[in-house]
Structures are given as C-alpha cells and as structure tokens.
Motif scaffolding. Structure first.
Motif, PDB file in Angstrom:
ATOM      1  N   VAL A  52       0.816  -1.211   0.000  1.00 55.00           N
ATOM      2  CA  VAL A  52       0.000   0.000   0.000  1.00 55.00           C
ATOM      3  C   VAL A  52       0.852   1.263   0.000  1.00 55.00           C
ATOM      4  N   THR A  53       2.087   1.169   0.461  1.00 53.04           N
ATOM      5  CA  THR A  53       2.952   2.356   0.499  1.00 53.04           C
ATOM      6  C   THR A  53       3.551   2.689  -0.860  1.00 53.04           C
ATOM      7  N   VAL A  54       3.553   1.729  -1.779  1.00 52.09           N
ATOM      8  CA  VAL A  54       4.231   1.949  -3.064  1.00 52.09           C
ATOM      9  C   VAL A  54       3.298   1.853  -4.272  1.00 52.09           C
ATOM     10  N   ALA A  55       2.134   1.240  -4.113  1.00 56.54           N
ATOM     11  CA  ALA A  55       1.228   1.072  -5.255  1.00 56.54           C
ATOM     12  C   ALA A  55       0.664   2.418  -5.690  1.00 56.54           C
ATOM     13  N   PRO A  56       0.675   2.707  -6.991  1.00 56.12           N
ATOM     14  CA  PRO A  56       0.114   3.978  -7.473  1.00 56.12           C
ATOM     15  C   PRO A  56      -1.403   4.010  -7.354  1.00 56.12           C
ATOM     16  N   ASP A  57      -1.948   5.206  -7.365  1.00 50.07           N
ATOM     17  CA  ASP A  57      -3.402   5.371  -7.447  1.00 50.07           C
ATOM     18  C   ASP A  57      -3.873   5.047  -8.868  1.00 50.07           C
ATOM     19  N   PRO A  58      -5.142   4.694  -9.021  1.00 56.85           N
ATOM     20  CA  PRO A  58      -6.163   4.443  -7.993  1.00 56.85           C
ATOM     21  C   PRO A  58      -5.966   3.077  -7.350  1.00 56.85           C
ATOM     22  N   LEU A  59      -6.277   2.996  -6.063  1.00 55.92           N
ATOM     23  CA  LEU A  59      -6.056   1.775  -5.295  1.00 55.92           C
ATOM     24  C   LEU A  59      -7.336   0.954  -5.182  1.00 55.92           C
ATOM     25  N   ALA A  60      -7.154  -0.360  -5.203  1.00 54.53           N
ATOM     26  CA  ALA A  60      -8.248  -1.288  -4.941  1.00 54.53           C
ATOM     27  C   ALA A  60      -7.860  -2.224  -3.813  1.00 54.53           C
ATOM     28  N   LEU A  61      -8.829  -2.570  -2.999  1.00 57.10           N
ATOM     29  CA  LEU A  61      -8.664  -3.513  -1.898  1.00 57.10           C
ATOM     30  C   LEU A  61      -9.584  -4.699  -2.153  1.00 57.10           C
ATOM     31  N   THR A 109     -10.924 -22.490   4.604  1.00 59.76           N
ATOM     32  CA  THR A 109     -10.219 -22.561   5.888  1.00 59.76           C
ATOM     33  C   THR A 109      -9.406 -21.311   6.179  1.00 59.76           C
ATOM     34  N   THR A 110      -9.192 -20.476   5.166  1.00 59.79           N
ATOM     35  CA  THR A 110      -8.409 -19.262   5.364  1.00 59.79           C
ATOM     36  C   THR A 110      -9.102 -18.068   4.733  1.00 59.79           C
ATOM     37  N   SER A 111      -8.677 -16.879   5.155  1.00 59.10           N
ATOM     38  CA  SER A 111      -9.127 -15.623   4.556  1.00 59.10           C
ATOM     39  C   SER A 111      -7.894 -14.873   4.066  1.00 59.10           C
ATOM     40  N   SER A 112      -8.091 -13.961   3.127  1.00 60.13           N
ATOM     41  CA  SER A 112      -6.943 -13.252   2.564  1.00 60.13           C
ATOM     42  C   SER A 112      -7.315 -11.828   2.191  1.00 60.13           C
ATOM     43  N   VAL A 113      -6.277 -11.016   1.968  1.00 66.73           N
ATOM     44  CA  VAL A 113      -6.467  -9.619   1.587  1.00 66.73           C
ATOM     45  C   VAL A 113      -5.411  -9.246   0.558  1.00 66.73           C
ATOM     46  N   ALA A 114      -5.779  -8.374  -0.369  1.00 69.81           N
ATOM     47  CA  ALA A 114      -4.856  -7.916  -1.393  1.00 69.81           C
ATOM     48  C   ALA A 114      -5.118  -6.448  -1.693  1.00 69.81           C
ATOM     49  N   VAL A 115      -4.053  -5.726  -2.046  1.00 74.03           N
ATOM     50  CA  VAL A 115      -4.134  -4.326  -2.468  1.00 74.03           C
ATOM     51  C   VAL A 115      -3.306  -4.170  -3.723  1.00 74.03           C
ATOM     52  N   CYS A 116      -3.824  -3.414  -4.690  1.00 76.19           N
ATOM     53  CA  CYS A 116      -3.052  -3.143  -5.892  1.00 76.19           C
ATOM     54  C   CYS A 116      -3.633  -1.924  -6.591  1.00 76.19           C
ATOM     55  N   GLN A 117      -2.888  -1.418  -7.568  1.00 74.19           N
ATOM     56  CA  GLN A 117      -3.444  -0.387  -8.431  1.00 74.19           C
ATOM     57  C   GLN A 117      -4.533  -1.018  -9.282  1.00 74.19           C
ATOM     58  N   THR A 118      -5.570  -0.257  -9.550  1.00 72.60           N
ATOM     59  CA  THR A 118      -6.644  -0.741 -10.399  1.00 72.60           C
ATOM     60  C   THR A 118      -6.846   0.202 -11.567  1.00 72.60           C
TER      61      THR A 118
END
Length: 239
Positions: A52-61, A109-118
């Motif tokens: 999240v500190t380096v990904a350019p805008d616009p951001l998606a979660l 059995t697991t949950s996950s999260v991701a952030v990237c430019q969209t």
C-alpha cells in the motif's frame, strides 16, 4: 455531473490473514467485539503494508472471507459489515484512499487480503443495471426511501447467491464508506426481504461477491449518484 466508474477487481493472490475477519461491532471499547475488530484491522494493515505504500493510485482492496463449512453461506456475515469500519481505519492508518473495494465470502479454511493499483473496467452489466440519485443524508430514512422508490418496480432476484456492484459519484467532502450500509439496506426490491422482516432488513447475506467503487465530482454537492449492477451467482446453499 461525473458518471459512475467501475474498477477492475484485484485478481492477484492475496496475503493469508492470521486473524479471522471480524464484522462491524457496536460493543463499547474493550468489549469482545471491539477487541476482535481491532485485531482484524491490525492484521490487515500488516498484510498490506509492503504494497500500500508503493502502489500507485487508484487503489483497490480485496478481502476474501473464509467461513467454516458449518456456517450458512447466504445468511448473516454480510460483506459490507466486514468492510466497514475496516476501510476507514485502513485509510487512516495508511493515509491512502481506495477507489474500489471488494469482498467475497465462501466456505474456506483461510481468509486473505490484497491491495493493488486498479483501472477502470467495462460496465459489468447484470440482471439489474440501474442508476439512482439521492439528495438526503445517508443517516436518515429519507436516503433509503429515495433509493427504494427508484427501484421499487424491480422484483427480487431468484434465490441463491448474488454478485452486487455499486458505483458511487460523490462530492469531495463525502466519506463514501458511510453510504454503503444504508444503500444496501435500501435494495429490498432486488435482494428480497424475509416475511415479517422490518422495512430495511433486506436479505443482504445473499451477497457473496461485492464490489464498491467511488468517483469524486467537485460539483456534486450533497447529491449522490449510484449505479447498481446485480446478478445471481451459482451459489444456492441457503441453509
């Protein structure tokens, strides 16, 4: 006024969470619900920090919620309750704004999260492709009524899971996460309501795939435009 924009969903492999996702809690500070919520938020912050500190805008979660096989998939565990207040806390903790926020739920059995430019994506369409406009405060029943009345001719989608995307156009002073729950609560004509349910108690547990998008229009003022795209999925496990 600016037009609603849909953004692409992150399709990268997310980071596995160490803490089970916690829905919004109305417990007071220090009570179990708030403790779980704080631990969940801290775990997500740690997971997305390198990106999240380096990904350019616009951001998606993207948040993928794994539920036990014994938990009914289409009852409760509303996806918007996981995203709020998580996303406002992430924005505060990272000083980054999200243009697009996604959540899914499935038996896993697991949950996950991701952030990237969209990037903007084609209109997803759906069984319902609607657009509504509101002028009332989202904290009032009038806001829900305005949305409901504009879609009231729509019959509910057939039983089963639902994929829903909402693309908002808001003014620059609007905290758009505050619109999510009130908007979804207004979608009874699409989501359906159980017999004898309260007016704004919709069957939103049916939503297994949720996409939320935001466009800021400096001339919108207090007006909100919402593009609604809804369709059924192939999930039919209601109990």
């Amino acid at each position: 006024m600016a037009l609603p924009v849909f953004y692409a969903r992150p399709e990268l492999v997310g980071s596995t969470l160490n803490v089970a996702p916690a829905p919004a809690s109305w417990d007071t500070a220090g009570e179990p619900g708030q403790v779980r919520s704080a631990a969940f938020t801290a775990d997500v912050l740690a997971a997305i920090a390198p990106t999240v500190t380096v990904a350019p805008d616009p951001l998606a979660l993207r948040l993928d919620v794994g539920l036990s096989d014994t938990v009914p998939l289409l009852l409760l565990n509303d996806l918007d309750n996981y995203l709020f207040p998580l996303v406002p806390k992430l924005t505060k903790g990272t000083l980054r704004q999200f243009a697009s926020v996604w959540a899914t739920k499935q038996h896993a059995t697991t949950s996950s999260v991701a952030v990237c430019q969209t990037q903007p994506a084609p209109d997803p369409g759906g069984v319902y492709s609607l657009r509504v406009r509101t002028t009332a405060s989202a904290s009032t029943a009038a806001y829900k009524r305005q949305i409901h009345d504009q879609i009231s001719v729509a019959p509910p989608l057939p039983d089963g899971g639902i994929a829903l995307q909402l693309a908002f156009v808001v003014g620059p002073r609007r905290a758009w996460p505050n619109l999510w729950k009130a908007t979804i609560d207004s979608l009874g004509p699409i989501l359906g309501r159980d017999h004898a349910a309260r007016e704004w108690d919709t069957r939103d547990g049916r939503i297994t795939n949720l996409g939320l998008h935001c466009t800021t229009d400096p001339f919108a003022g207090n007006h909100v435009t919402i593009a609604i795209r809804a369709r059924t999925t192939d999930m039919h496990t209601a109990r």
